[in-house]
Design an enzyme around this catalytic site. Sequence first.
Site: not given
Lengths: 395, 395
Positions: A101, A125, A130, A183, A186, A197, A201, A298
């Site tokens: 992105k 996409e 995701g 996890g 970050e 982020d 998008k 994921g």
Amino acid sequence: MIKIALLGFGTVGRGTYEILTKKSENIKKVIGEEVFVSKILKRNLNFQSEIDKSIFTDNFKEIVEDEEIKLVVEMTGDLKGSYGYIKEALNAGKHVVTANKAVVSEYFEEFLELAEKNKVAFLYEAAVAGSIPIITPLKTQVLINDITRVRGILNGTSNFLLTNMQVRKSEYKTILKEAQELGYAEADPYDDVEGMDALRKLRILSTIAFKTKIRNEDILRRGISSIDLSDIAYLNKKNYKVKLIAEAIINEGKFKAVVEPVILSSDDELYGIDGSVNSVEIFGENYGSLVFVGEGAGSLPTGNAIVSDILDALSGHCYPILIENNLINDNENYAARYYVRIKNGLDLSADWIDFIESHGDHVIIETKEVKREFLLEQLKTLNIKEEDCFYARLN
Amino acid sequence: MIKIALLGFGTVGRGTYEILTKKSENIKKVIGEEVFVSKILKRNLNFQSEIDKSIFTDNFKEIVEDEEIKLVVEMTGDLKGSYGYIKEALNAGKHVVTANKAVVSEYFEEFLELAEKNKVAFLYEAAVAGSIPIITPLKTQVLINDITRVRGILNGTSNFLLTNMQVRKSEYKTILKEAQELGYAEADPYDDVEGMDALRKLRILSTIAFKTKIRNEDILRRGISSIDLSDIAYLNKKNYKVKLIAEAIINEGKFKAVVEPVILSSDDELYGIDGSVNSVEIFGENYGSLVFVGEGAGSLPTGNAIVSDILDALSGHCYPILIENNLINDNENYAARYYVRIKNGLDLSADWIDFIESHGDHVIIETKEVKREFLLEQLKTLNIKEEDCFYARLN
């Protein structure tokens, strides 16, 4: 046989490879030919692999100069390098599919033009929300339906943090540390928790939806990192939830676009979107709204979106994006009611305040409808540092 | 110029015509040619029209024998007639788009084969969940992802009735009468409230999702018409909601499929789907689930789905449906916990009951996990008429 190449072999690269391999029969049935990963770009070639190591290379030239490779999947996550890879691949007449992105939001129109010029597909996409098929239906919707508003929970990490804070009544820093250990966040969480982020998008979604160039810098932004337990107490008492919402609206040739925390009551469509889940809602003239919900990140969820793009690119199932409007940025007139939590003891005899309540060392304010700009000016005048207050739109 | 014909000019026909006219410029940009409605089939030609009346005809032959017409949109809502129209149009080498779930669910495989044989598209996005783009993404998803479960709220009328009963604590018959007066329910509500409409949509969705022929008669069905205020009291006390859910699951080469009322707690993805809204959820190996929410009926929402199909048919953007599995119907083993409300005074010393509470003239039961078949047998043994009890799956 159609040869394709993968750039990057991290989590998403492995998921993509797994689906391509597992579903090769179906893909062959639809495309008419076998689709075969003939090269994978990887920086470090010194690693254990179950896949034939001869297909790995650390030299992009081997891929871009291979005329048999018809499609390149960019999944490096590297902004600087990926720009060159995508540009070179498009110019070499290869379809490009990407999950990145950052690079799409930065160079969107340039890539679209290059793809058109070279008569290849440029698909992304996986770069937005995701696993959710949103870019593909949105491209169809805008052709037959004037889209007036787009909003969503586009960052799973910040939603995970907010949900956990609220459910467990724990401090932001505690939950963030846990998420990093698990996890889910970050080591440097800035892009996720400060809204970068989600903003990237929204830039992509709103450009497609409104058929106008909406750049990263056209979008107002505020993150979630200053939230604390007094905010959570307010939310839980009222049965509200707070979400980092990315939203763009269009009105009379002008657009407004903002990423910020929004307080939702239980009748809001996005109220139930908890944990790391993503959601996108589009509003059109032909219907009230369409809502899409699914996993935002994921290995397999993202790989799934990438493979659907590979199918569409190789089948030629791609509608063009029409960027034909030239809408004016109207963010300076963005107005709403806001929740504000600031320290106690300030002179707050202002007429923009609808409700104020004192709680020990802080006060909680619900404002009247005010311009967002005006509110920020007031906070500045009061000498309140960004990290010492939390504000969120009241929906 | 590409000529197309509409069969039927009721609510959905008018919505379709409106979008086609309003968006003709965009459609031309994408298809490369103007798309023009050259004929409209209408039973009664004696009516007021703002559209040039010469394009209306009551003779299907004028359409099917017109070689210039490349695509036919079937929106008559007439099961018997529409079967013939669709078959003849496909055999005449015309693409067919339809909103008619009754005819699609009855003759699905026959139409798919005819379309393949004649190398034309047969599309029916509008037949399932109105404005929601679900058929198109599902066709892509099944190619790259094993879908293990599909469920949804596929009938807006029954959802509207259940929501209003629960919010307003009113009797089923009162709300139904109101809904009929407002046009939200048909004069004969059977198909909607007894689950037939939802069943037809599940038949289409599950056949695509599981790549196996699942016929209407393969699906268990129970409607909502026996619900009463004692059920609503139970739901409201527990903060539950009841929805008419259509659901199909696959397991080890076998499938189960059922349409019945289901009691949802607030953490369920479909809990918030209120009023006449529809929702579809698909579960795949590559992700937990994808949820789609939107309006399930209406002139422009349905027209919007039809026009997107017209675009896909004329652009050739259609993936095939692979019906390659031969799954066994395992409905006899369908098992769950159930809520049952029956009259008081019966001998209920049974070991399948987990909880029972007496309320004047009726008792409320929560069962242990039982086979659905077994439960129905018990109710039969107790001589309870279908209309004298309400049962719903506890999710």
